[in-house]
Design an enzyme around this catalytic site. Structure first.
Site: not given
Ligand code: UD1
Length: 424
Positions: A22-23, A117, A122-123, A125-126, A310, A332, A402
């Site tokens: 998926k990722n 999720c 979970r910004p 900004d990076l 995960d 994380v 998902r």
């Protein structure tokens, strides 16, 4: 609302085949926007998130042919819109992967604030720091819930970008944007996940000049244009880890086909510390937990090649069943212990303090009504249900759907007593 019902049916046994990751498939699909030509993505898993990504691409003007179940053919001759559909973006955070390709090819991206999720803040900004470094102007319009990225007439220009944290998504987004920038881009402290290498492999096949993907310093020489290509998605290492834990928690034995051992080394190492037997073969991984004397271990999640966040919740479900106390430290994400409440409903007696969970172990779990609080937590609840006394009823299973292909069917084929019900 659909639910999954699980009953203890003894040790799982048999063979399961791992689907495409998926990722990986989500950024690979986003990358197809970088060219006018057709890209063929082989081995894409049939997941809700993939369906959402296909619809997002269609919204930008892509034609997605999914009539052959073994491949997705994507062509975006013309980008007709640079604005993400708020409804789709709202349900899947990975929609932000389309920002890099959109600004590289079209000079603009308008993105509603992403969903997905709920594991921490979970910004992004990076991602935005990277776009700014490449010369784009970024407007963060939180009042209207939009981020607008605009590239000057002169186009994107390569630069050195240091990531304060090796973010997977930011590395992927910047990597895609930089393929068509003028000059050289260097991403320092880049994420090293296998999915980054998979994406770089596709981009290089399309004509990009990327070196050292998979290390913490990626070098990208910008090119004028990219062309179509054919690429097969790597196997899903998180699904692999989930089935390794299914064997472990049920004290069964499972042969996991199409799994790449090199991508799950920390999971293999930690299961071995617990006395689970693992054999690596050219065709996959054999996990044998029929030895009943399984013991505790400690886990600390880290960016790759460390222990994957995960797999933290599925591993925690397993640790509730072994002898001795384990400590799980999540580094994380700042809010990834929501499954603890649910496991405790089943009798796990886990306590948490800040980013640490203490699992007393040796607990007898009881079936209960629990929630899939996020995608991987959902898998953890099902794993716990496989060894609990009585029925475990997992709600909010849209999270599971998902990210896991044929989840219920795969577990059934291994002997699990599991079913999906569509009513209350
Ligand atoms: C990806 C995976 C997800 C996995 C995660 C970590 C996909 C589709 N999802 O998510 O399954 O759990 O990697 O392995 O590939 N961060 C910032 N600013 C940013 C971006 C991230 O502070 O701009 C922080 C996050 O809040 C988090 C940490 O960095 O604490 C890791 O996030 P990141 O590696 O970006 O994860 P995702 O790409 O969202």
């Amino acid at each position: 609302m659909a639910k999954i019902l699980v009953n203890n049916n003894g040790p799982l046994h048999g063979e399961v085949t791992i689907s495409g990751a998926k990722n990986s498939v989500l950024p690979l699909l986003a990358a197809t926007l970088l060219t006018k030509e057709t890209c063929v993505i082989e081995g894409a898993p049939d997941l809700v998130d993939v369906k959402v990504m296909k619809d997002i691409l269609r919204g930008y003007g892509a034609t997605v042919d999914d009539s052959n179940k073994d491949e997705l053919r994507v062509s975006t001759e013309e980008i007709i819109s640079v604005e993400g559909n708020p409804e789709l973006v709202g349900i899947m955070r990975a929609s932000i992967f389309t920002m890099g390709p959109l600004i590289a090819r079209k000079g603009k991206a308008i993105m509603p604030l992403p969903g997905g999720c709920t594991i921490g803040k979970r910004p992004i900004d990076l991602h935005l720091k990277g776009f700014r470094a490449l010369g784009a102007e970024v407007e963060e319009d939180y009042e209207n819930g939009k981020i607008i990225v605009t590239v000057p007439e002169t186009g994107l220009k390569g630069d050195v970008i240091y990531l304060d944290f090796p973010s997977v998504g930011a590395t992927e987004n910047i990597l895609m944007a930089a393929t068509l920038a003028k000059g050289t881009t260097i991403i320092e402290n880049a994420a090293k996940e296998p999915e980054i290498i998979d994406l770089a492999n596709l981009l290089n096949k399309m004509g990009a000049k990327i070196k050292s993907a998979g290390t913490d310093m990626i070098r990208i020489e910008g090119v004028e244009k990219l062309s179509g290509s054919v690429h097969e998605v790597i196997p899903d290492r998180i699904e692999t880890g989930t089935f390794m834990l299914a064997a472990a928690i049920t004290r069964g034995d499972i042969f996991i086909k199409n799994a790449l051992p090199g991508h799950v080394r920390p999971v293999i190492a930690k299961l071995k510390e617990c006395n689970v037997n693992i054999d690596l073969t050219p065709d996959g991984i054999y996990v044998d937990a029929r030895n009943k004397n399984l013991i505790a271990t400690d886990i600390k999640t880290l960016p790759y090649p460390g222990f994957p966040t995960d797999i933290q919740s599925p591993f925690m479900a397993f640790l509730t069943t072994v002898e001795g106390e384990s400590v799980v430290r999540e580094t994380v994400f700042e809010n990834r212990f929501m499954h603890v409440v649910e496991l405790n409903r089943m009798g796990a007696e886990i306590s948490t303090e800040n980013r640490e969970a203490i699992i007393p172990g040796g607990k007898k779990l009881y079936g209960a009504k629990v929630r899939a609080t996020d995608l991987r937590a959902g898998a953890a609840m099902v794993l716990a249900g496989l060894v609990a006394t009585g029925t475990t009823e997992v709600s909010e299973i849209y999270h599971i759907e998902r990210g896991y292909e044929n989840f219920v069917e795969k577990f059934k084929s291994l002997g699990a007593d599991i079913m999906k019900v569509d009513h209350d």
